[in-house]
Scaffold this motif. Structure first.
Motif, short mmCIF file in Angstrom:
data_model
loop_
_atom_site.label_atom_id
_atom_site.label_comp_id
_atom_site.label_asym_id
_atom_site.label_seq_id
_atom_site.Cartn_x
_atom_site.Cartn_y
_atom_site.Cartn_z
N ARG A 39 -81.62 39.13 -24.47
CA ARG A 39 -80.23 38.66 -24.54
C ARG A 39 -79.24 39.79 -24.81
N ARG A 40 -79.64 41.03 -24.52
CA ARG A 40 -78.70 42.13 -24.68
C ARG A 40 -77.62 42.03 -23.63
N LYS A 41 -76.50 42.67 -23.88
CA LYS A 41 -75.36 42.58 -22.97
C LYS A 41 -75.66 43.26 -21.65
N TYR A 42 -75.40 42.56 -20.54
CA TYR A 42 -75.47 43.16 -19.21
C TYR A 42 -74.23 44.02 -19.01
N THR A 43 -74.38 45.30 -18.84
CA THR A 43 -73.22 46.15 -18.62
C THR A 43 -73.65 47.48 -18.04
N ARG A 44 -72.77 48.07 -17.22
CA ARG A 44 -72.97 49.43 -16.74
C ARG A 44 -72.10 50.41 -17.52
N ASP A 45 -71.39 49.91 -18.51
CA ASP A 45 -70.62 50.77 -19.41
C ASP A 45 -71.55 51.24 -20.52
N LEU A 46 -71.83 52.52 -20.55
CA LEU A 46 -72.79 53.06 -21.50
C LEU A 46 -72.12 53.72 -22.71
N THR A 47 -70.86 53.44 -22.91
CA THR A 47 -70.15 53.98 -24.06
C THR A 47 -70.78 53.45 -25.35
N GLY A 48 -71.23 54.34 -26.21
CA GLY A 48 -71.80 53.93 -27.49
C GLY A 48 -73.20 53.36 -27.41
N VAL A 49 -73.84 53.44 -26.25
CA VAL A 49 -75.17 52.86 -26.07
C VAL A 49 -76.24 53.87 -26.48
N ASP A 50 -77.20 53.41 -27.28
CA ASP A 50 -78.34 54.24 -27.65
C ASP A 50 -79.44 54.18 -26.60
N ILE A 51 -79.76 52.98 -26.15
CA ILE A 51 -80.85 52.79 -25.17
C ILE A 51 -80.41 51.76 -24.14
N ALA A 52 -80.57 52.11 -22.87
CA ALA A 52 -80.30 51.18 -21.77
C ALA A 52 -81.63 50.73 -21.17
N VAL A 53 -81.81 49.43 -21.07
CA VAL A 53 -82.99 48.85 -20.43
C VAL A 53 -82.64 48.58 -18.97
N THR A 54 -83.50 48.99 -18.06
CA THR A 54 -83.21 48.78 -16.65
C THR A 54 -84.46 48.34 -15.90
N GLY A 55 -84.29 47.50 -14.92
CA GLY A 55 -85.40 47.01 -14.12
C GLY A 55 -85.58 47.82 -12.85
N ILE A 56 -86.84 48.04 -12.47
CA ILE A 56 -87.17 48.76 -11.24
C ILE A 56 -88.06 47.84 -10.39
N PRO A 57 -87.48 46.97 -9.56
CA PRO A 57 -88.26 45.95 -8.85
C PRO A 57 -88.92 46.49 -7.58
N PHE A 58 -89.89 47.37 -7.77
CA PHE A 58 -90.53 48.08 -6.65
C PHE A 58 -92.04 47.86 -6.70
N ASP A 59 -92.64 47.44 -5.57
CA ASP A 59 -94.10 47.31 -5.54
C ASP A 59 -94.68 47.76 -4.20
N GLN A 60 -93.99 48.69 -3.55
CA GLN A 60 -94.44 49.15 -2.23
C GLN A 60 -95.41 50.33 -2.30
N ALA A 61 -95.87 50.65 -3.52
CA ALA A 61 -96.88 51.70 -3.68
C ALA A 61 -98.21 51.13 -4.15
N THR A 62 -98.32 49.81 -4.19
CA THR A 62 -99.54 49.19 -4.71
C THR A 62 -100.70 49.34 -3.74
N SER A 63 -101.92 49.44 -4.31
CA SER A 63 -103.12 49.57 -3.50
C SER A 63 -103.93 48.28 -3.45
N HIS A 64 -103.55 47.28 -4.24
CA HIS A 64 -104.28 46.02 -4.25
C HIS A 64 -103.27 44.87 -4.21
N ARG A 65 -103.18 44.10 -5.27
CA ARG A 65 -102.32 42.92 -5.23
C ARG A 65 -100.86 43.30 -5.47
N PRO A 66 -99.93 42.76 -4.67
CA PRO A 66 -98.51 43.04 -4.87
C PRO A 66 -97.92 42.09 -5.91
N GLY A 67 -96.60 42.11 -6.03
CA GLY A 67 -95.90 41.18 -6.91
C GLY A 67 -95.17 41.82 -8.06
N THR A 68 -95.36 43.14 -8.27
CA THR A 68 -94.70 43.76 -9.41
C THR A 68 -93.20 43.94 -9.18
#
Length: 331
Positions: A39-68
Motif C-alpha cells: 500500500r505504498r504510494k504509487y509515484t514517480r516523484d522520488l523526492t525524499g524517497v529512501d527506497i523505490a520498489v519497482t516491478g520488472i514483468p519480464f519472462d522471455q529468458a526462461t528455460s522452462h515454465r513461463p509466467g514470471t
C-alpha cells in the motif's frame, strides 16, 4: 480491528494513491483497494524517497515454465495481507523509519527482446540518479544482470549475495538473454567480485560450470547448519564490500514456493531463508531483487506471499540498520 477501533485514524482507502506521507502505515481492508506494494504510494516523484520498489514483468529468458511476467502483480497483491502494522518478529513497522514508494513497472516493447537489457538498465539508472535505493520485483532471474550493470556503474564492483537453487553460471556462446547464464557476464564485466560473493541453497550442477571463486553454500550445508552459522559465512565472505541481494524464489523448497518456473526439491523453508536474512546486520546492502515468482503455478498465493514477506525482511533489516527497534509490549 474494526473501522471504529482503528488506531491509525480515518480510513480514506486506496492509500496507494491517496496517502499524503511517504512514511507510516495506514490500515485499510486487505481484500480491497489499489494494490501497490504494501500500500505504498504509487509515484514517480522520488523526492525524499529512501527506497523505490519497482516491478520488472519480464519472462522471455526462461528455460522452462513461463509466467514470471505476472510476478510483480502477484507479489503486490499478496503484500496487502501484511500491510497493516509491525512485521513479526521484528515487531516494528519499517515504514516508520524508511520512506518507501512504489515506482510502478519497467515498461518495454515485448516484441523487441533484444532491447530489454538496456531498457531495464536505463529504468534502474532513473531511480539511482535520484539518490534512492531500489527493490525490484521480478520477472525471471535474467533481470538481475541489467540491474547489476546499473548499480555497478554507481557503486563499483559489488558482492553478490545470491539465494537460489541454481548458480546461473551455465556456459554459453555469449550474448544470450537467458536466466541461467547471466552471472558469467556479470563476473567477466567486473560487475561483481566473485571472491567476495556467496551463493546459498544451491542444489543443481551443470556440465562446464566454473566456480569463479564464489563461496557456494549448497542446500545440504544449509540444512545441516543453523541460520546464524550460514549468516556468519555470508558476512565473512562479503566483508566490508557493498552488496546486492538477489533472491530467486526457487531457493525455497517447492512445498513452500510451488509457483516458480524451475522448482527443485530439497530447498530451504521460508523460516530458514528469513532467519538467515535477519542475521545479516552489518552488511552494506545497496539493493535487492526477488525473482522467478510465477503466479500461474502458485497455490493459494503462497509463493507470492513468501516473496512479499522476504522483501519485508529486507526492509526491516534496512530499518534496523537505521536504528529501528521493537516496541515494548504494554501491560
Amino acid at each position: 480491528m474494526t473501522l471504529e477501533m482503528n488506531p491509525h485514524g480515518p480510513l480514506p482507502g486506496d492509500n496507494a494513491f491517496r496517502r499524503e506521507s511517504l512514511k507510516g502505515t495506514q490500515w485499510e481492508p486487505t481484500y480491497a483497494g489499489a494494490l501497490s506494494f504494501m500500500r505504498r504510494k504509487y509515484t514517480r516523484d522520488l523526492t525524499g524517497v529512501d527506497i523505490a520498489v519497482t516491478g520488472i514483468p519480464f519472462d522471455q529468458a526462461t528455460s522452462h515454465r513461463p509466467g514470471t511476467r505476472l510476478g510483480p502483480e502477484g507479489i503486490r497483491k499478496a503484500s496487502a495481507e501484511n500491510a497493516w502494522g509491525p512485521f513479526w518478529p521484528w515487531n516494528f513497522d519499517p515504514f516508520d523509519t524508511l520512506a518507501v514508494t512504489d515506482y510502478g513497472d519497467c515498461f518495454f516493447d515485448w516484441g523487441r527482446k533484444e532491447n530489454f537489457p538496456q531498457r531495464l538498465e536505463d529504468h534502474a539508472a532513473e531511480i539511482l540518479a535520484s539518490g534512492a535505493e531500489m527493490i525490484a520485483l521480478g520477472g525471471d532471474h535474467y533481470i538481475t544482470y541489467p540491474l547489476l550493470r546499473a548499480h555497478a556503474r554507481k557503486h563499483g564492483p559489488l558482492s553478490l549475495v545470491h539465494f537460489d537453487a541454481h548458480r546461473d553460471v551455465e556456459p554459453d556462446d555469449g550474448g544470450r538473454i537467458d536466466h541461467g547464464t547471466m552471472f558469467n557476464y556479470a563476473v567477466k564485466e567486473g560487475l561483481i567480485d566473485p571472491r567476495a560473493s556467496v551463493q546459498i541453497g544451491i542444489r543443481t550442477v551443470f556440465t562446464g560450470e566454473r566456480t569463479y571463486g564464489f563461496r557456494i553454500v549448497y542446500a545440504d550445508e544449509v540444512h545441516d547448519s543453523s541460520p546464524a552459522a550460514v549468516a556468519d559465512i555470508i558476512r565473512q565472505v562479503v566483508g566490508g564490500n557493498k552488496a546486492y541481494l538477489t533472491f530467486d524464489i526457487d531457493c525455497l523448497d517447492p512445498s513452500a514456493a510451488p509457483g516458480t518456473g524451475t522448482p527443485i526439491p530439497g530447498g530451504l523453508t521460508y523460516h530458514q531463508a528469513a532467519s538467515i536474512i535477519r542475521r545479516l546486520m552489518g552488511i552494506h546492502f545497496i539493493a535487492m531483487d526477488v525473482v522467478e515468482v510465477s503466479p500461474p503455478y502458485d497455490h493459494a498465493e503462497i509463493t507470492s506471499l513468501a516473496a512479499a514477506s522476504l522483501v519485508m525482511e529486507y526492509l526491516c533489516l534496512k530499518a534496523a540498520a537505521r536504528g529501528a527497534r521493537a516496541a515494548p509490549f504494554s501491560e
